[in-house]
Write a protein that holds these residues in place. Structure first.
Motif, PDB file in Angstrom:
ATOM      1  N   UNK A   7       7.305  -2.671   4.208  1.00  0.00           N
ATOM      2  CA  UNK A   7       6.397  -3.923   4.466  1.00  0.00           C
ATOM      3  C   UNK A   7       5.581  -3.393   5.587  1.00  0.00           C
ATOM      4  N   UNK A   8       6.277  -2.637   6.556  1.00  0.00           N
ATOM      5  CA  UNK A   8       5.471  -2.107   7.709  1.00  0.00           C
ATOM      6  C   UNK A   8       4.482  -1.094   7.314  1.00  0.00           C
ATOM      7  N   UNK A   9       5.055  -0.176   6.421  1.00  0.00           N
ATOM      8  CA  UNK A   9       4.061   0.818   6.019  1.00  0.00           C
ATOM      9  C   UNK A   9       2.777   0.613   5.158  1.00  0.00           C
ATOM     10  N   UNK A  10       3.075  -0.544   4.203  1.00  0.00           N
ATOM     11  CA  UNK A  10       2.130  -1.175   3.539  1.00  0.00           C
ATOM     12  C   UNK A  10       1.152  -1.779   4.628  1.00  0.00           C
ATOM     13  N   UNK A  11       1.400  -2.603   5.588  1.00  0.00           N
ATOM     14  CA  UNK A  11       0.676  -3.209   6.607  1.00  0.00           C
ATOM     15  C   UNK A  11      -0.192  -2.098   7.218  1.00  0.00           C
ATOM     16  N   UNK A  12       0.340  -1.165   7.480  1.00  0.00           N
ATOM     17  CA  UNK A  12      -0.611   0.035   8.204  1.00  0.00           C
ATOM     18  C   UNK A  12      -1.486   0.505   7.253  1.00  0.00           C
ATOM     19  N   UNK A  13      -1.203   0.697   5.712  1.00  0.00           N
ATOM     20  CA  UNK A  13      -2.170   1.104   4.900  1.00  0.00           C
ATOM     21  C   UNK A  13      -3.356   0.261   4.856  1.00  0.00           C
ATOM     22  N   UNK A  14      -2.950  -1.202   4.845  1.00  0.00           N
ATOM     23  CA  UNK A  14      -4.079  -2.218   4.624  1.00  0.00           C
ATOM     24  C   UNK A  14      -4.850  -2.374   5.897  1.00  0.00           C
TER      25      UNK A  14
END
Length: 223
Positions: free
Chosen positions: A137-144
């Motif tokens: 979730x954290x990594x997906x957020x950073x990409x977004x």
């Protein structure tokens, strides 16, 4: 109104509200608490969920406490709409987008907190799968966030980029918290454009003065 915001010093959730109130020039007193210290916290008195932040009016006994960071932010934006900056664009679709970005940012914060506490458990009690789920979730957020910065049309994230909104506040608070936490040491190398945007906004006075500070947890918060 004489506002008091009950907060924890490392909290990115309370930081969102603190920045909004500072930007709008809303006077408030900050009361720092650690909600796990049961004998020293007023948190359960004002929020049945025993979570921070909480906003209340010390000058009005009839004032119902406002809790949950996103709801406090909506309260600030709506009740003080006449005080600039508005922190929304005034366009329905763009403002819905700003709120969606805030939801994403708070989800990243939640995941970061959950990952931290999972990894704080004794090694034999940890769930690798649960920690990995939060990490995704954290990594997906950073990409977004990185893509938002690349796609923006101006200084700010929403619309023509001319107006700072709750979206910008939320994203900076989320990124700042994960950076403070030290759980994603590689993020600055992976997302240079996000770094540049984040560091620029984070130097704004209301952001610089609300950066997270660690506190001393004296009781177990996970089992």
């Amino acid at each position: 109104m004489v506002f008091k915001l009950v907060s924890a010093t490392p909290s990115p959730f309370a930081r969102i509200n603190r920045i909004a109130m500072l930007e709008k020039g809303i006077p408030f007193e900050l009361q720092t608490e650690i909600p796990w210290h049961k004998s020293e916290t007023v948190t359960p008195k004002y929020n049945p969920l025993e979570k921070l932040p909480i906003l209340f009016d010390t000058d009005d006994s009839t004032f119902e406490p406002v809790y949950d960071s996103a709801h406090i932010q909506e309260y600030i934006v709506q009740k003080f709409a006449s005080q600039g900056p508005k922190l929304l664009t005034g366009d329905l679709d763009l403002d819905l987008k700003a709120r969606q970005i805030q939801v994403l940012a708070e989800g990243v914060m939640d995941a970061g907190v959950l990952e931290f506490f999972e990894l704080a458990r004794p090694e034999g009690s940890r769930s690798k799968e649960w920690a990995e789920r939060q990490a995704r979730k954290v990594d997906g957020g950073f990409r977004a966030f990185d893509q938002m910065v690349k796609d923006r049309k101006g200084e700010w994230l929403v619309g023509d980029g001319k107006v700072m909104t709750i979206a910008d506040i939320a994203v900076v608070c989320a990124v700042g918290f994960l950076d403070f936490q030290g759980a994603r040491k590689e993020w600055k190398g992976k997302y240079p454009e996000l770094v540049k945007w984040f560091e620029g906004v984070d130097e704004r006075e209301s952001f610089r003065g609300t950066r997270p500070v660690m506190f001393d947890i004296q009781v177990k918060s996970v089992i």
